[in-house]
Design a protein around this motif. Structure first.
Motif, short mmCIF file in Angstrom:
data_model
loop_
_atom_site.label_atom_id
_atom_site.label_comp_id
_atom_site.label_asym_id
_atom_site.label_seq_id
_atom_site.Cartn_x
_atom_site.Cartn_y
_atom_site.Cartn_z
N GLU A 1 0.83 -1.20 0.00
CA GLU A 1 0.00 0.00 0.00
C GLU A 1 0.87 1.26 0.00
OE1 GLU A 1 -4.13 -1.51 2.10
OE2 GLU A 1 -2.54 -0.67 3.37
N GLU B 1 2.19 2.00 -10.03
CA GLU B 1 0.95 1.86 -9.27
C GLU B 1 0.22 0.59 -9.68
OE1 GLU B 1 -3.29 4.14 -8.38
OE2 GLU B 1 -1.80 5.07 -9.70
N ARG C 1 0.74 4.16 -2.94
CA ARG C 1 0.51 5.58 -2.65
C ARG C 1 1.62 6.45 -3.23
NH1 ARG C 1 -1.10 3.59 2.43
NH2 ARG C 1 0.94 4.07 3.32
#
Length: 224
Positions: free
Chosen positions: A65, A80, A69
């Motif tokens: 995560e 991503e 980000r």
């Protein structure tokens, strides 16, 4: 990584000694990119340890995560998309939660398609196929695994093709075509042996035994 850290030092000196304040912004972005790469790489190692020990590490999801980000903030769509794939893998493989995993894997595939990242596309499709199979939707499961295998053939990723053929063999057997399923496994064995993928070769042999006993192995146990 070392080069980017050294460049950050040079950028700091440029800001302090030369009065170039924009150098600090550049340094921040480059270090964020380095941190994202490191978080993603470390997360993969943690996941590999899970596959070996079957014990969840709560830090795994946090690493993926964090990478997602950072890549998102940097505008790195490819990074991503890859990070989202691993978030999906965590939910599907570690937590056995396809309900949470599928939307993330779909978004990963979407972003990978935008950047032409065929490898990540193939991984996302593979695991979306697993989810379809678990839900009993053999047609969509086959479509996704076949498309994943096609992409992998284009890339010359033969161990990955062999891994997908195992999944397709299970689907074929579930469709009532056992002899054809075993022929698919023969091709998987040839590809795995030719590419030295001994782990995949063991999985092929296990699949042949399981199909012969009319018992399917659980899907989604690894991200190959």
């Amino acid at each position: 990584m070392d080069e980017r850290i050294e460049r950050a030092r040079v950028l700091y000196e440029r800001a302090v000694f030369d009065g170039d304040a924009t150098a600090l912004e550049t340094a921040d972005r480059e270090l964020d990119a380095a941190e994202a790469d490191l978080a993603l790489a470390r997360g993969r190692i943690v996941h590999g340890r899970f596959l070996d020990q079957r014990r969840e590490d709560p830090g795994e999801l946090a690493l993926f995560e964090r990478a997602a980000r950072l890549y998102r903030a940097l505008g790195d769509v490819r990074g991503e998309g890859e990070s989202l794939f691993w978030i999906g893998i965590f939910h599907q493989v570690v937590r056995q939660d396809n309900g949470t995993a599928v939307p993330v894997l779909e978004r990963s595939h979407e972003l990978a398609a935008q950047t032409g990242d065929k490898l990540t596309m193939s991984y996302a499709l593979r695991h979306l196929g697993f989810a379809e199979h678990v839900a009993g939707r053999l047609g969509p499961a086959r479509e996704r695994l076949e498309e994943s295998a096609r992409l992998r053939r284009e890339l010359g990723f033969l161990p990955g093709v062999a891994a997908n053929l195992i999944g397709l063999a299970y689907i074929t057997d579930a469709e009532g075509r056992r002899d054809e399923a075993l022929r698919v496994l023969d091709e998987a064995a040839e590809l795995a042996e030719a590419s030295g993928a001994h782990g995949i070769l063991r999985a092929v042999k296990e699949a042949a035994q399981e199909i012969g006993r009319e018992t399917l192995l659980e899907f989604g146990t690894d991200p190959a």
